[in-house]
Structure formats: C-alpha cells, structure tokens
Motif scaffolding. Sequence first.
Motif: not given
Length: 108
Positions: A13-17, A76-78, A88-94, A96-97
């Motif tokens: 999570y921290t790498d992604y952010v 980063f998100i989709k 729209a509902m989004y999720v993170p593309c982890l 990328r981190g």
Amino acid sequence: MTEEITEDTYRLYTDYVSAGAYCLKTRNGFRIPALVLDQWHEQGFAILRTNTLADKYGVGRKTMWNTIRGAIDNGFIKEVGRTEEGRAMYVPCLQRGVEWRAGREAQV
C-alpha cells in the motif's frame, strides 16, 4: 475489508501511494491513489465525486476530472463498474507500487 494489515500488505500500500505521489505530478494527483486505496480497502471500490473533491481541494470540477483521468491514464486506478446511480466505481492498480519499488531497488 477491515482485516488486519500485514507488513507485506502495508509495504504494498505504501509503495502504491508513493508511486502515485512520484508519478502523478499535478497539484492534486498524489491524492487520487490514496483516496481510491482508502475507499477500496473499506468497501471494495471507490467513488470519486468530482464536485466534492474539487471543492475540498480548491480547484475547478474540470481540473479535478483531469486529475482523476491522469490517474486512470497512468494506470493507477481503473473503473470496474457503475453504481445503480451511474457513478463510476474505481479500484487501485497495486501493481504500480510493485513496479515503482522494483525500479527504485534497481537504481541502488
């Protein structure tokens, strides 16, 4: 999704952010991955209300939409669907981190 976060999950999570902050260099770009991650962790998806975010961060609606679009375009998100109200509902593309950390470690 209120399970306990492991050390590996925390790192992911921290790498992604961090990757979002490093790669999305607009005034508010760094906020979008963090917002999506937080909502996704809590409810399984995120809803980004452009008007609300624009008011909160002191920018115009179009600017905020462009910021969100930048996070989508940079992977980063989709969008994974729509609510009954059509939002729209989004999720993170982890991933990328993971990619960001691998690049940082390769530089050392």
